[in-house]
Design a protein around this motif. Sequence first.
Motif, short mmCIF file in Angstrom:
data_model
loop_
_atom_site.label_atom_id
_atom_site.label_comp_id
_atom_site.label_asym_id
_atom_site.label_seq_id
_atom_site.Cartn_x
_atom_site.Cartn_y
_atom_site.Cartn_z
N GLY B 51 0.72 -1.24 0.17
CA GLY B 51 -0.06 0.01 -0.13
C GLY B 51 0.83 1.27 -0.01
O GLY B 51 1.80 1.24 0.36
N GLU B 52 0.23 2.38 -0.23
CA GLU B 52 1.09 3.54 -0.47
C GLU B 52 1.47 4.09 0.92
O GLU B 52 2.24 4.85 0.70
CB GLU B 52 -0.03 4.55 -1.00
N ASP B 53 0.77 3.64 1.88
CA ASP B 53 1.35 4.09 3.10
C ASP B 53 2.67 3.88 3.39
O ASP B 53 3.60 4.84 4.00
CB ASP B 53 0.58 3.20 4.31
N ILE B 54 3.32 2.65 2.97
CA ILE B 54 4.70 2.28 3.09
C ILE B 54 5.65 3.42 2.47
O ILE B 54 6.77 3.58 2.67
CB ILE B 54 4.87 1.02 2.83
N ARG B 55 5.15 4.30 1.46
CA ARG B 55 6.04 5.13 0.40
C ARG B 55 6.76 6.27 1.48
O ARG B 55 7.66 6.46 1.39
CB ARG B 55 5.05 5.73 -0.47
N ALA B 56 5.94 6.33 2.74
CA ALA B 56 6.40 7.56 3.45
C ALA B 56 7.59 6.93 4.26
O ALA B 56 8.58 7.57 4.69
CB ALA B 56 5.33 7.90 4.44
N ARG B 57 7.62 5.74 4.43
CA ARG B 57 8.74 5.12 5.24
C ARG B 57 9.89 4.44 4.39
O ARG B 57 10.80 3.98 4.72
CB ARG B 57 8.35 4.12 6.09
N MET B 58 9.83 4.48 3.12
CA MET B 58 10.82 3.92 2.09
C MET B 58 11.86 4.70 1.76
O MET B 58 11.56 5.97 1.89
CB MET B 58 10.14 3.38 0.98
N PHE B 59 12.98 4.43 1.33
CA PHE B 59 13.84 5.25 1.00
C PHE B 59 13.88 4.89 -0.67
O PHE B 59 14.29 3.87 -1.02
CB PHE B 59 15.38 4.96 1.37
N LEU B 60 13.40 6.01 -1.29
CA LEU B 60 13.43 5.76 -2.81
C LEU B 60 14.41 6.42 -3.63
O LEU B 60 15.00 7.42 -3.25
CB LEU B 60 11.93 6.31 -3.05
N THR B 61 14.50 5.68 -4.69
CA THR B 61 15.39 6.44 -5.66
C THR B 61 14.69 6.16 -6.96
O THR B 61 14.00 5.39 -7.35
CB THR B 61 16.95 6.17 -5.54
N PRO B 73 12.51 -2.44 2.29
CA PRO B 73 12.13 -2.11 3.36
C PRO B 73 11.75 -3.43 4.23
O PRO B 73 11.46 -3.46 5.31
CB PRO B 73 10.77 -1.57 3.24
N ASP B 74 11.73 -4.46 3.69
CA ASP B 74 11.56 -5.85 4.54
C ASP B 74 12.14 -6.91 3.29
O ASP B 74 12.60 -6.83 2.34
CB ASP B 74 9.96 -6.10 4.61
N PHE B 75 12.12 -8.20 3.79
CA PHE B 75 12.50 -9.26 3.17
C PHE B 75 11.46 -10.23 2.52
O PHE B 75 11.85 -10.88 1.51
CB PHE B 75 13.42 -10.48 4.10
N THR B 76 10.28 -10.07 3.00
CA THR B 76 9.18 -10.92 2.56
C THR B 76 9.05 -10.80 0.80
O THR B 76 9.04 -11.91 0.18
CB THR B 76 7.88 -10.77 3.23
N ILE B 77 8.84 -9.81 0.70
CA ILE B 77 8.75 -9.30 -0.71
C ILE B 77 9.82 -9.72 -1.77
O ILE B 77 9.60 -10.65 -2.77
CB ILE B 77 7.92 -8.05 -1.18
N PRO B 78 11.23 -9.44 -1.36
CA PRO B 78 12.41 -9.82 -2.18
C PRO B 78 12.43 -11.50 -2.02
O PRO B 78 12.95 -11.89 -3.17
CB PRO B 78 13.62 -9.13 -1.56
N VAL B 79 12.29 -11.91 -1.07
CA VAL B 79 12.55 -13.37 -0.91
C VAL B 79 11.35 -13.95 -1.82
O VAL B 79 11.65 -14.83 -2.58
CB VAL B 79 12.46 -13.96 0.53
N SER B 80 10.24 -13.46 -1.91
CA SER B 80 9.15 -14.35 -2.58
C SER B 80 9.48 -14.12 -4.08
O SER B 80 9.39 -15.11 -4.71
CB SER B 80 7.94 -13.59 -2.14
N ARG B 81 9.96 -12.98 -4.62
CA ARG B 81 10.34 -12.53 -5.87
C ARG B 81 11.29 -13.49 -6.31
O ARG B 81 11.25 -14.16 -7.41
CB ARG B 81 10.61 -11.03 -6.12
N ASP B 82 12.32 -13.70 -5.55
CA ASP B 82 13.54 -14.52 -6.00
C ASP B 82 13.15 -15.91 -6.02
O ASP B 82 13.57 -16.68 -6.82
CB ASP B 82 14.46 -14.44 -4.95
N TYR B 83 12.31 -16.26 -5.19
CA TYR B 83 11.63 -17.63 -5.24
C TYR B 83 11.11 -17.90 -6.60
O TYR B 83 10.95 -19.08 -7.11
CB TYR B 83 10.90 -18.11 -3.91
N GLY B 110 17.38 4.67 10.06
CA GLY B 110 16.70 3.98 9.01
C GLY B 110 17.27 2.88 8.67
O GLY B 110 16.46 2.03 7.93
N GLU B 111 18.41 2.32 8.80
CA GLU B 111 18.83 1.00 8.59
C GLU B 111 18.85 -0.19 9.68
O GLU B 111 19.54 0.40 10.64
CB GLU B 111 20.37 1.13 7.92
N PHE B 112 18.25 -0.99 9.71
CA PHE B 112 18.50 -2.10 10.76
C PHE B 112 18.35 -3.57 10.46
O PHE B 112 17.82 -3.63 9.24
CB PHE B 112 17.38 -1.81 11.89
#
Lengths: 325, 387
Positions: B51-61, B73-83, B110-112
């Motif tokens: 959702g767009e709400d996450i845009r305010a918390r993302m580091f975009l370029t 901003p998380d691992f779930t979506i990147p890991v799912s896409r790679d899979y 901002g990095e953790f």
Amino acid sequence: MTAPVIIAVPAKGRLQENAEGYFARAGLKLIKPRGARDYRGTIAGMDGVEIAYLSASEITAQLAQGAAHLGVTGEDLVREMIPDADARVILLEGLGFGYANVVVAVPQAWIDVRSMSDLDDVATAFRLKHNRKMRVATKYVNLTRGFFGQHGIGDYRIVESLGATEGAPAAGTAELIVDITTTGNTLTANALKVIEDGVMLRSQANLVAARGADWKNGTLDTARRILDRLASQARAQAFREMRTRFKGCDDALLAVARETFGIVTPFGGPTSSGMLTLHCPPDQVFALADFLRGKGADAISVSDIDYVFTQDNPLFERLKTGVQL
Amino acid sequence: MTNPPTVTVPEPYAETLVSARNLVSTYEAAGYSRAHPAILQPAEPFLDLSGEDIRARMFLTAGRAGEELCLRPDFTIPVSRDYLHSPAAGRPQGYCYLGPVFRDRGTLPGEFLQAGIESFGRTDKAAADAETLALGLAATAHFGRNAPSIMTGDVALFTALVSALDLAPAWKRRLIKDFNRKASLAQDLERLTLHAPNGKADYQGVLAALAGSDPKAARALVTDLLSIAGISAVGGRSVGEIADRFLEQSTLGAAAALPRETHDLVVRFLNISGTLDDAATAMRRLAAEGGLSLDAALDHFEARSAEFRKRNIDARRVAFSCAFGRGMDYYTGFVFELRDGGSDEPLVAGGRYDDLLTRLGSPSPIPAVGFSVWIERLSDSIAGGAS
């Protein structure tokens, strides 16, 4: 040493004319000593002020950072560009020009969409049917996100649009838009309609102060002198002066006039000879003149006022309580 | 020639990294392959799915061609896409991960670091849910937190309840969507019950007239009217879609006043909480009283509770609430959070997201469940405990 107060004003167009007019009416003439194409200026006859001519969005950014002390910019830009705007800037006064509403507009053909809750439902249905989210074209990314969030709408995507936003639905790059409108004509011409409860913000040009600017080294006092003139001029604009003298004028009658016409009596009640000076809102002048003649006034003179200086200065009070010292 | 003195610059997470690596090794030993998704990701899937709400918390370029990119901003979506792009796509496969994620958190860095697992393609869902919770508990235990509070919920139960209710489809859609936005859920429930007008005064008469007529004829009429106006597809919605929903308004308007007892049923359902067994009993009773068929969802719920016991998860420590959701649209079933006693912020959080891979482009549905571990919160609690 006195540091200059930096005032950021729009660099071109109607906004520049209106802003210069606003200062000029208060006897603050903005001049460009090095020629009309210069982007730095001063105020005639006033030391310690620097005028920075910038675009409206640059003005907003400079105020947010505290790089300018005061500025003229639209509330729409303040709310859009500055996160937690009220913590960074103070909207001192609406200036009565640059009116624009930030609205949610959908195609007129969406006869099933009248309210934001309709839009919420359509958004969800759209995602389920098309397997993608409804797109909203706008340059007001943050305002849109906040407003849609308030209405519980989650199934949408923002498409940033920096010009001709109202054409996006027809061009197929978005389903709906969030944009500013003054008359609604451009929206109508593009077969769009404003959602009933879809007015996000009623914006106008504002005099804005930066909380984070350097308010030491005499700048606050310079600002006081500027705001004093602006406030006295604003007060003068809000009234006409009416003078009359008649026997039947007493406190009871004045109380009625205050209640009915919104007058003020800056110099107190009638003198011993019954001489009275009133300040009356411009649109009440004729009604008040009727009223006073009805009570026995023979003659009443009405005149414009240039300035009304008073002990209190609401603009400066707002600035002083808001800035960090 | 003398060597310059050696200066060691500490790795930002050096202290906790060793411990976190050990944790992830135990996940590898349990059969989860180590995933290494890219830090720089396309922004689109996050905005689309979270959702767009996450845009305010993302580091975009942006890339040179204008494509929007972000720091993950998380691992779930990147890991799912790679899979999905791997040869394993569609087959059961578990992954574990450890690395930095990036979110604008105001005054916090901002990095953790996050660790976690994602498990794809397992059809024994109850067992997979239980394994996930057990591995989440292993994470807190690994950092010396042996008794975190365990909060659980199950989005599928609410979905089943709403499906079983006698409601217009548009209302079902709204209630399910609103589950993750509790403020509007309460509002919608009130509106259903009180039958407050929806600001449609202009067409109210037309809608009322159409409500009683033959649906096909009504649809044809509205479609024709729109066509006469020269309108075909507008803003991505077809004339048919507009006509359908316009007519749906008549069902929403005229026949939508929700009986008070149905409203009370939904509210009672959302108020059910307690131990797993108590909640199951309460839900069965409520379903029986309301004449609703929730058997499939409840059977699954109880099968999962049984799997918890097999994994030696003390059922008395597992709190359940029908209203508990994680505020994210992509969860479809079991959700959980592990927290320290009084804290609002989870140490470990996750759940089941069976639709996500379809929405990322998988041709067929792939069940998925996983969790994330907030390493910094766990290491904070170590530091707190030590001092």
